[in-house]
Write an enzyme that holds these catalytic residues in place. Structure first.
Site, mmCIF file in Angstrom:
data_model
loop_
_atom_site.group_PDB
_atom_site.id
_atom_site.type_symbol
_atom_site.label_atom_id
_atom_site.label_comp_id
_atom_site.label_asym_id
_atom_site.label_seq_id
_atom_site.Cartn_x
_atom_site.Cartn_y
_atom_site.Cartn_z
ATOM 1 N N SER A 216 39.912 32.915 40.981
ATOM 2 C CA SER A 216 40.500 32.691 41.957
ATOM 3 C C SER A 216 41.806 32.176 42.188
ATOM 4 C CB SER A 216 39.368 32.171 43.118
ATOM 5 O OG SER A 216 39.808 32.460 44.641
ATOM 6 N N HIS B 85 33.315 38.452 45.482
ATOM 7 C CA HIS B 85 34.319 37.687 44.880
ATOM 8 C C HIS B 85 33.636 36.221 44.163
ATOM 9 C CE1 HIS B 85 38.185 35.450 44.092
ATOM 10 N NE2 HIS B 85 37.671 34.442 44.936
ATOM 11 N N ASP C 216 34.594 42.763 44.109
ATOM 12 C CA ASP C 216 35.448 41.801 44.954
ATOM 13 C C ASP C 216 36.177 42.513 45.922
ATOM 14 O OD1 ASP C 216 37.208 39.566 45.465
ATOM 15 O OD2 ASP C 216 37.371 39.155 43.392
#
Length: 387
Positions: A166, A364, A334
Site C-alpha cells: 500500500s 486491498h 483489490d
C-alpha cells in the site's frame, strides 16, 4: 455494556506525544530536511524499531515500510506505548519469512506520522506547541529521504531489501528509483506507481470530511479537551477508506442486509443500524483513539501527490530507468489499487518474473492478511537482494 474506555470521549488526538510510554520505540534525530515541494522541515525525528542483530559488514539489514495508518510496530503485542499489535507479525520473527535470527529488520514510523516521528502532532522546534496547521506539505519522496537519513544514523550503507504494501509499497518503489546504490531488491505490493484520478478523488473526499469538522480548528486542535477534536471527520474518513480496503462481495457475504443485533434499521423513529454500519462504526471508533487527524490529512495528501515519475521525466520513464530488482504483486480483489495499477509497475524491466497475484477475498487488506502467500514473495526478494 460498553466499557468505561469506550464510553469516555476520545482525546483530541490519538498521537503518541512526548511523555507517553515509549514502548519499544527508539528515536533518531536526522536533521533539517529539504522538501520536494519547497521549504525545509527542521530538526526531523523518526521513531523506529528493530529486530535481530546487524551483521558486522551490515549486509543483513532489511527495511519494512508500513501503510497509511500503520507504524513502526511491525511485530509484537499491543501494550504500554503501542496501541495496536504488530501488523505483519506472521512474517517477521525467528523462523519466519523475515527470519530475525538472520536478518536485521528496521521499521520506522513514517515522516508525517503520529507514533513518534515528526508530524502535525509533534512539537514544532523553538515552541511549546504542536506543528498543527503549520506542518508543511510532504511527499513520498520526502518520507524516503528521511529514511535514508535513518539508515545513515544506523550505519546501514545498503539495505538488502525494502519491503512494503500500500503506502509502504510506494516507499519501496521510491527507494528503488531514488537510491539504487542503497537497496538490493524491493517488494512492491498492493500499490500503484502514481495516484490516479480515482485515487485522488476518493482520498480528497476523506480529507474534506476531516477539515469540514468543526473540531478541526484549522488544524490547531491538538490541545483541545477530550471529545472536542475532529473525531467525527476522522471517523467518516476511516469509514470511506475502509470501504476501499475490503470488497463488496466480502461485505455482502459477511453482513448482507442483516440488522445489528438488538437494533431495527426499519424503525419509523430513531432507526437502528445494519450490521455493516456497526462494522464501519467500530473501525472508525478504534482509529480516532490511536491516530491523529492532522497526520491522516498530511499522509493522504502525500498519497495524492504520489508519482514515482515526479522530477524523473514521467511515470513510465522512471519505471523504465529502475535497475533495482523488484518483485511486484497485486491482490486480485483489490479495488483501491487494482491489478492494472500493479501491472504498470510490473512492466518495468527491473520487475522479476512479471506481475504476481495474491488471491484473497479481503480486497486491498489482503496484503496484511494473506501471510502464507506473501511469505514466498518476501523470501524471493531477500534472495534477490543478497546476490
Amino acid at each position: 455494556m460498553p466499557s468505561a474506555r469506550a464510553a469516555a470521549p476520545p482525546p483530541a488526538t490519538g498521537a503518541w506525544r512526548e511523555g507517553d510510554p515509549v514502548g519499544h520505540r527508539r528515536f533518531a534525530d536526522v536533521g533539517d530536511l529539504p522538501l520536494q515541494l519547497g521549504g525545509v522541515l527542521p530538526r526531523v525525528r523518526l521513531a523506529y524499531e528493530t529486530w535481530g542483530t546487524p551483521a558486522p559488514d551490515g549486509s543483513n539489514a532489511v527495511l519494512v515500510e508500513h501503510a497509511l495508518t500503520g507504524d513502526s510496530h511491525v511485530v509484537g503485542e499491543a501494550g504500554e506505548g503501542h496501541p495496536t499489535p504488530g501488523w505483519w507479525g506472521e512474517l517477521v520473527g525467528p523462523g519466519r519469512a523475515l527470519d530475525t535470527d538472520r536478518w536485521f529488520v528496521v521499521a520506522a514510523n513514517v515522516l508525517g506520522g503520529c507514533q513518534g516521528s515528526t508530524g502535525p502532532a509533534s512539537a514544532r522546534p523553538g515552541t511549546a506547541l504542536p506543528w498543527g496547521s503549520a506542518f508543511p506539505r510532504i511527499t513520498v519522496a520526502d518520507q524516503v529521504a528521511a529514511e535514508v537519513r535513518l539508515a545513515d544514523h544506523l550505519g546501514v550503507e545498503r539495505f538488502a531489501a525494502v519491503l512494503g504494501g500500500s503506502m509502504g509499497g510506494m516507499r519501496s518503489l521510491e527507494w528503488a528509483a531514488a537510491q539504487p546504490g542503497r537497496v538490493g531488491a524491493a517488494l512492491v505490493l498492493a500499490t500503484c506507481p502514481a495516484s490516479t484520478a480515482d485515487h485522488i478523488g476518493a482520498q480528497s473526499a476523506q480529507i474534506s470530511a476531516i477539515v469540514a469538522d468543526p473540531g478541526w480548528h484549522g488544524g490547531d486542535y491538538h490541545d483541545q479537551p477530550a471529545g472536542q477534536g475532529p473525531h467525527t471527520g476522522l471517523g467518516l474518513a476511516r469509514r470511506l477508506a475502509h470501504l476501499t480496503y475490503r470488497t463488496g462481495a466480502e461485505l455482502e457475504a459477511r453482513f448482507g442486509r442483516m440488522p445489528q443485533p438488538g437494533e431495527d434499521p426499519l424503525a419509523p423513529v430513531a432507526p437502528g443500524r445494519y450490521a455493516v454500519q456497526s462494522y464501519l462504526d467500530h473501525h472508525a471508533a478504534k482509529l480516532v483513539r490511536r491516530f491523529d487527524a492532522g497526520s491522516y490529512v498530511a499522509l493522504t495528501d502525500a498519497l495524492n501527490t504520489w508519482d514515482v515519475g515526479l522530477g524523473r521525466g514521467g511515470t513510465d520513464a522512471a519505471l523504465a530507468a529502475i535497475t533495482v530488482p523488484m518483485v511486484v504483486a497485486a491482490v486480485d480483489s483489490d479495488r483501491l489499487y487494482p491489478v492494472a495499477d500493479a501491472a504498470r509497475t510490473a512492466a518495468s524491466p527491473a520487475a522479476v518474473g512479471g506481475l504476481r497475484l495474491v488471491t484473497s477475498s479481503a480486497g486491498h487488506d489482503g496484503f496484511l492478511v494473506e501471510s502464507a502467500q506473501i511469505a514466498p514473495l518476501v523470501e524471493e526478494v531477500l534472495a534477490l537482494g543478497t546476490r
